[in-house]
Design an enzyme around this catalytic site. Structure first.
Site, PDB file in Angstrom:
ATOM      1  CB  CYS A 119      11.835 -31.999  25.067  1.00 30.51           C
ATOM      2  SG  CYS A 119      11.543 -33.559  24.216  1.00 30.51           S
ATOM      3  CG  ASN A 152       7.760 -36.036  21.192  1.00 35.18           C
ATOM      4  OD1 ASN A 152       6.888 -36.429  20.411  1.00 35.18           O
ATOM      5  ND2 ASN A 152       7.608 -36.144  22.488  1.00 35.18           N
ATOM      6  CB  CYS A 154      15.442 -37.563  25.596  1.00 36.40           C
ATOM      7  SG  CYS A 154      16.592 -38.272  24.397  1.00 36.40           S
ATOM      8  NE  ARG A 155      15.203 -32.388  26.925  1.00 34.72           N
ATOM      9  CZ  ARG A 155      15.604 -31.220  26.461  1.00 34.72           C
ATOM     10  NH1 ARG A 155      15.967 -30.268  27.315  1.00 34.72           N
ATOM     11  NH2 ARG A 155      15.628 -30.987  25.169  1.00 34.72           N
ATOM     12  CB  SER A 156       8.493 -34.092  25.860  1.00 35.20           C
ATOM     13  OG  SER A 156       8.758 -34.556  24.563  1.00 35.20           O
ATOM     14  CG  ASP A 214      19.219 -32.107  24.856  1.00 33.54           C
ATOM     15  OD1 ASP A 214      19.109 -33.345  24.923  1.00 33.54           O
ATOM     16  OD2 ASP A 214      19.149 -31.471  23.787  1.00 33.54           O
TER      17      ASP A 214
HETATM   18  P1  4NP Z   1      14.857 -34.383  23.753  1.00 34.72           P
HETATM   19  O1  4NP Z   1      16.388 -34.732  23.405  1.00 34.72           O
HETATM   20  O2  4NP Z   1      14.643 -32.964  23.272  1.00 34.72           O
HETATM   21  O3  4NP Z   1      14.797 -34.504  25.222  1.00 34.72           O
HETATM   22  O4  4NP Z   1      14.022 -35.396  23.006  1.00 34.72           O
HETATM   23  C1  4NP Z   1      16.940 -34.567  22.123  1.00 34.72           C
HETATM   24  C2  4NP Z   1      16.710 -35.509  21.148  1.00 34.72           C
HETATM   25  C3  4NP Z   1      17.286 -35.369  19.897  1.00 34.72           C
HETATM   26  C4  4NP Z   1      18.092 -34.276  19.635  1.00 34.72           C
HETATM   27  C5  4NP Z   1      18.306 -33.323  20.622  1.00 34.72           C
HETATM   28  C6  4NP Z   1      17.725 -33.475  21.865  1.00 34.72           C
HETATM   29  N1  4NP Z   1      18.724 -34.144  18.365  1.00 34.72           N
HETATM   30  O5  4NP Z   1      19.482 -33.179  18.187  1.00 34.72           O
HETATM   31  O6  4NP Z   1      18.468 -34.968  17.469  1.00 34.72           O
END
Ligand code: 4NP
Length: 156
Positions: free
Chosen positions: A8, A11, A13-15, A125
């Site tokens: 993602c 790294n 939340c989703r992955s 996201d």
């Molecule tokens: P992820 O979510 O890609 O599912 O881990 C996010 C985590 C952090 C951020 C964006 C999306 N950020 O902008 O810091």
């Protein structure tokens, strides 16, 4: 050994959720010695950090512990180490295309291709918008589809 990398943006939340959910399914089927699993982010913002507390809570409430995972950034070498590189959304996919060494393009796909019934391409996201419950459920469906795919193509 079949190796799977979930990717993602951050790294956190989703992955990591996909890593935890898929690992639990693989363990339940006694396939831990046949399938290796990891996750990474295309961005460097959260290297070394544990998953987002909201993602950890969502998973914990459903019996999955992802608290031990730590953020890392995806790199070109991942395409040599992993058989499946699975992007959570189109932005992650494009970022992965730019680092993919030539000859390894066929390893890259969209994670939700393994849940065609959902009718969507991107795992939303949840970092700013929330929706960790529905994200978790999408991930669960695609993880089940992925495991069926790997079993039929590689383990039967
Ligand atoms: P992820 O979510 O890609 O599912 O881990 C996010 C985590 C952090 C951020 C964006 C999306 N950020 O902008 O810091």
């Amino acid at each position: 050994m079949i190796s799977v990398l979930f990717v993602c943006l951050g790294n956190i939340c989703r992955s990591p959720t996909a890593e935890g959910v898929f690992r639990s399914m693989v363990e339940a089927e006694g396939l831990s010695n046949r399938i290796s699993i990891d996750s990474a982010g295309t961005a460097a913002y959260h290297i070394g950090e544990p998953p987002d507390r909201r993602a950890m809570t969502e998973a914990k409430n459903r019996g999955i512990d992802i608290s031990g995972l730590r953020g890392r950034q995806a790199n070109a070498g991942d395409f040599k180490r992993f058989d499946y590189v699975l992007a959570m959304d189109e932005e992650n996919y494009s970022n992965l295309v730019t680092i993919c060494p030539s000859g390894h393009e066929d390893k890259l796909s969209m994670f939700l291709d393994f849940a065609p019934g959902l009718g969507i391409q991107n795992v939303p996201d949840p970092y700013y918008e929330g929706g960790f419950g529905s994200v978790y459920e999408m991930i669960e469906k695609a993880a089940a589809g992925l495991l069926s795919d790997i079993k039929s193509k590689h383990l039967s």
